[in-house]
Design a protein around this motif. Structure first.
Motif, PDB file in Angstrom:
ATOM      1  N   LYS A 114       0.822  -1.223   0.000  1.00 21.71           N
ATOM      2  CA  LYS A 114       0.000   0.000   0.000  1.00 21.71           C
ATOM      3  C   LYS A 114       0.849   1.264   0.000  1.00 21.71           C
ATOM      4  O   LYS A 114       0.676   2.141  -0.844  1.00 21.71           O
ATOM      5  N   THR A 115       1.741   1.346   0.967  1.00 21.56           N
ATOM      6  CA  THR A 115       2.506   2.574   1.133  1.00 21.56           C
ATOM      7  C   THR A 115       3.378   2.834  -0.100  1.00 21.56           C
ATOM      8  O   THR A 115       3.400   3.941  -0.638  1.00 21.56           O
ATOM      9  N   THR A 116       4.047   1.787  -0.557  1.00 19.68           N
ATOM     10  CA  THR A 116       4.893   1.913  -1.743  1.00 19.68           C
ATOM     11  C   THR A 116       4.051   2.350  -2.947  1.00 19.68           C
ATOM     12  O   THR A 116       4.419   3.267  -3.690  1.00 19.68           O
ATOM     13  N   CYS A 137      -2.337   7.599   7.133  1.00 20.43           N
ATOM     14  CA  CYS A 137      -3.379   7.115   8.041  1.00 20.43           C
ATOM     15  C   CYS A 137      -3.100   5.724   8.574  1.00 20.43           C
ATOM     16  O   CYS A 137      -3.976   5.098   9.147  1.00 20.43           O
ATOM     17  N   ASP A 138      -1.891   5.215   8.350  1.00 22.38           N
ATOM     18  CA  ASP A 138      -1.526   3.965   9.018  1.00 22.38           C
ATOM     19  C   ASP A 138      -0.901   4.352  10.344  1.00 22.38           C
ATOM     20  O   ASP A 138       0.278   4.689  10.420  1.00 22.38           O
ATOM     21  N   LEU A 139      -1.715   4.330  11.384  1.00 20.10           N
ATOM     22  CA  LEU A 139      -1.230   4.741  12.704  1.00 20.10           C
ATOM     23  C   LEU A 139      -1.023   3.523  13.579  1.00 20.10           C
ATOM     24  O   LEU A 139      -0.879   3.616  14.783  1.00 20.10           O
ATOM     25  N   GLU A 146       6.574   7.437   9.109  1.00 15.78           N
ATOM     26  CA  GLU A 146       7.929   7.808   8.708  1.00 15.78           C
ATOM     27  C   GLU A 146       8.244   7.272   7.301  1.00 15.78           C
ATOM     28  O   GLU A 146       8.814   7.968   6.467  1.00 15.78           O
ATOM     29  N   GLN A 147       7.822   6.045   7.040  1.00 16.86           N
ATOM     30  CA  GLN A 147       8.057   5.419   5.731  1.00 16.86           C
ATOM     31  C   GLN A 147       7.427   6.261   4.616  1.00 16.86           C
ATOM     32  O   GLN A 147       8.053   6.553   3.590  1.00 16.86           O
ATOM     33  N   LEU A 148       6.195   6.692   4.847  1.00 13.39           N
ATOM     34  CA  LEU A 148       5.502   7.489   3.825  1.00 13.39           C
ATOM     35  C   LEU A 148       6.169   8.861   3.680  1.00 13.39           C
ATOM     36  O   LEU A 148       6.313   9.384   2.572  1.00 13.39           O
ATOM     37  N   VAL A 188      -4.864   8.547   0.289  1.00 11.15           N
ATOM     38  CA  VAL A 188      -4.875   8.170   1.698  1.00 11.15           C
ATOM     39  C   VAL A 188      -4.339   6.751   1.879  1.00 11.15           C
ATOM     40  O   VAL A 188      -4.923   5.782   1.391  1.00 11.15           O
ATOM     41  N   ASP A 189      -3.210   6.637   2.583  1.00  8.09           N
ATOM     42  CA  ASP A 189      -2.603   5.337   2.885  1.00  8.09           C
ATOM     43  C   ASP A 189      -3.145   4.883   4.240  1.00  8.09           C
ATOM     44  O   ASP A 189      -3.155   5.654   5.196  1.00  8.09           O
ATOM     45  N   THR A 190      -3.643   3.669   4.319  1.00 10.52           N
ATOM     46  CA  THR A 190      -4.248   3.217   5.571  1.00 10.52           C
ATOM     47  C   THR A 190      -3.494   2.039   6.169  1.00 10.52           C
ATOM     48  O   THR A 190      -2.576   1.501   5.564  1.00 10.52           O
TER      49      THR A 190
HETATM   50 MG   LIG Z   1       2.109   0.691   4.800  1.00 10.58          MG
END
Ligand SMILES: [Mg+2]
Ligand SMILES: Nc1nc2c(ncn2[C@@H]2O[C@H](COP(=O)(O)OP(=O)(O)O)[C@@H](O)[C@H]2O)c(=O)[nH]1
Length: 446
Positions: A114-116, A137-139, A146-148, A188-190
């Motif tokens: 997802k994030t990538t 939004c990946d909490l 940090e990755q995003l 939006v990354d979840t």
């Molecule tokens: Mg991710």
């Protein structure tokens, strides 16, 4: 991905396209082989049955058996069925115009990409002239924000983040902030989970309600095969999907997910991830993948890839050069560098009809490119621009400077002369071949 099914299908195509007459028995045998190949590729059983029945029914019709070229007719049927299986025509994102805001919601299991993929898509949209913003939004996963952020910085796209555990609030505030900042596309990354669970579903459903996305995209890992299809079904039922991004298409997974997703879920594959880097992201073209599977090559992708890598202006300059016979060793060096940029030679050759499934990386001498580059780099500018002055003593010096032998220098110069000749011929014929040569020129063996 899809290597095995491609090999089998290419064999079938080769076998049957040469026949001047075919019988019902030929068709039955070919279809049986197709069936085994699809099952082997982990394609959903229901999908295989439907595919096989439809192909047999159509192929046994009068039109095929009595046609002038029954083999090709049959292959066309298989090709069309394959395209339908993969989703017919290319589906793109349905984004609103640039003065309204479009929200794209990403969801999927943990580690699916997802994030990538969010960053890859943002980079792509930025290139297309949109103004994207990423939202973290990946909490749940430590360091996910940090990755995003790191990826956002790398591609020059701002990342909205807040120090909280309330993902719905972050999403809502992000949309507001994007509006103020004039960002037309909000990605939006979840958070994912290792498995589908109620908590994740509820959070995603709440985020979806809060941001009203135009696209809700499932990011699915192609390596998980049929599991990816089941996941897509569940997410669609619980949250509602508009499309799928299939990641890790570069893996040697058998391909069942790619081949069953559309038929089972009704959701189109919009993009595929083909590697870990930002640019390893491509639109999904059913026709192109189908013809790749059938071993008919993929000239369109190849030409586009070449065009993307080569600056249009540069290409035009080169074309003029070729026409006026001014192609120099320096140009050849530039070309060799471009070949590196375009990725593995194997992956490019696979896209040419007749080559698909027949090349091993081991067959291609890529180390040759390195020493060829070294040889040209050891030449003076004068030599690079007029190879005729490179006599025996210069050749000796160049060999020494590049850590090669005089024989290798001779070989390169000979090859350069040959390339020049070929290019001159090709440049007179300004069709697809010319475009291809712009990418291939200077490549060993071309
Ligand atoms: Mg991710
Ligand atoms: N080979 C390959 N690796 C990928 C691809 N997409 C993502 N990855 C890798 O998969 C891993 C998980 O990706 P990530 O974006 O963090 O997944 P997330 O948990 O869904 O956000 C990372 O190591 C990525 O580099 C792809 O298309 N090909």
């Amino acid at each position: 991905m899809l290597e095995k099914v491609t090999n089998t299908f290419s064999d079938i195509v080769r076998k049957i396209s040469g026949k001047s007459t075919i019988t019902e028995k030929n068709i039955e045998e070919a279809v049986e082989e197709i069936k085994m190949a699809l099952l082997d590729a982990d394609v959903n059983l229901r999908v295989v049955r439907r595919f096989v029945n439809a192909t047999i029914e159509e192929a046994k019709g009068e039109k095929v058996l009595r046609s002038v070229n029954p083999g090709q007719q049959f292959i066309k049927i298989v090709n069309d069925r394959m395209v339908a299986l993969l989703g017919d025509t290319r589906q793109d994102l349905h984004l609103k115009g640039p003065d309204t805001q479009s929200v794209i919601l990403f969801l999927g299991l943990q580690g699916s990409g997802k994030t990538t993929s969010a960053a890859k898509l943002a980079a792509r949209l930025l290139k297309q002239g949109r103004k994207p913003m990423l939202v973290a939004c990946d909490l749940v996963r430590p360091a996910a924000v940090e990755q995003l952020s790191v990826l956002g910085e790398k591609i020059g796209v701002p990342v909205y983040k807040e120090d909280t555990k309330d993902a719905v609030r972050v999403a809502k505030n992000a949309v507001q902030s994007a509006k103020k900042g004039g960002y037309d596309t909000v990605i939006v990354d979840t958070a994912g989970r290792l498995q589908i669970d109620e908590g994740m579903m509820k959070e995603i459903a709440d985020i979806k309600k809060a941001v009203d996305p135009v696209e809700t995209l499932l990011v699915a890992d192609a390596m998980t095969g049929q599991n990816a299809v089941d996941i897509a079904k569940t997410f669609d039922e619980k949250v509602g999907l508009s499309g799928v991004i299939l990641t890790k298409f570069d893996s040697d997974a058998r391909g069942g997910a790619a081949l069953s997703l559309k038929s089972i879920t009704g959701k189109p594959i919009l993009f595929i991830g083909v590697g870990e880097k930002i640019e390893d992201f491509e639109p999904f073209y059913p026709e192109r993948i189908a013809s790749r599977i059938l071993g008919m090559g993929d000239i369109v992708s190849l030409v586009e890839k070449a065009q993307e890598t080569i600056d249009i202006e540069e290409a035009e300059k080169l074309q003029k050069k070729m026409a006026t016979e001014n192609f120099t060793l320096q140009d050849m060096l530039d070309q060799l560098e471009r070949v590196n940029k375009m990725g593995s030679i194997q992956s490019m050759l696979e896209m040419i009809p007749g080559f698909a499934g027949q090349i091993n990386e081991a067959d291609i001498d890529t180390s040759g490119i390195k020493s060829q580059k070294a040889i040209i780099q050891s030449m003076t500018q004068k030599e690079r621009h007029n190879y005729l002055i490179i006599g025996p003593s210069r050749r000796k010096r160049i060999a020494k400077g590049s850590g090669t032998s005089v024989a290798e220098v001779n070989k390169l110069i000979k090859q350069f002369e040959k390339t020049r000749q070929t290019m001159r011929k090709v440049s007179k014929n300004k069709g697809m071949a010319a475009k291809m040569m712009q990418g291939f020129g200077g490549m060993p063996g071309f």
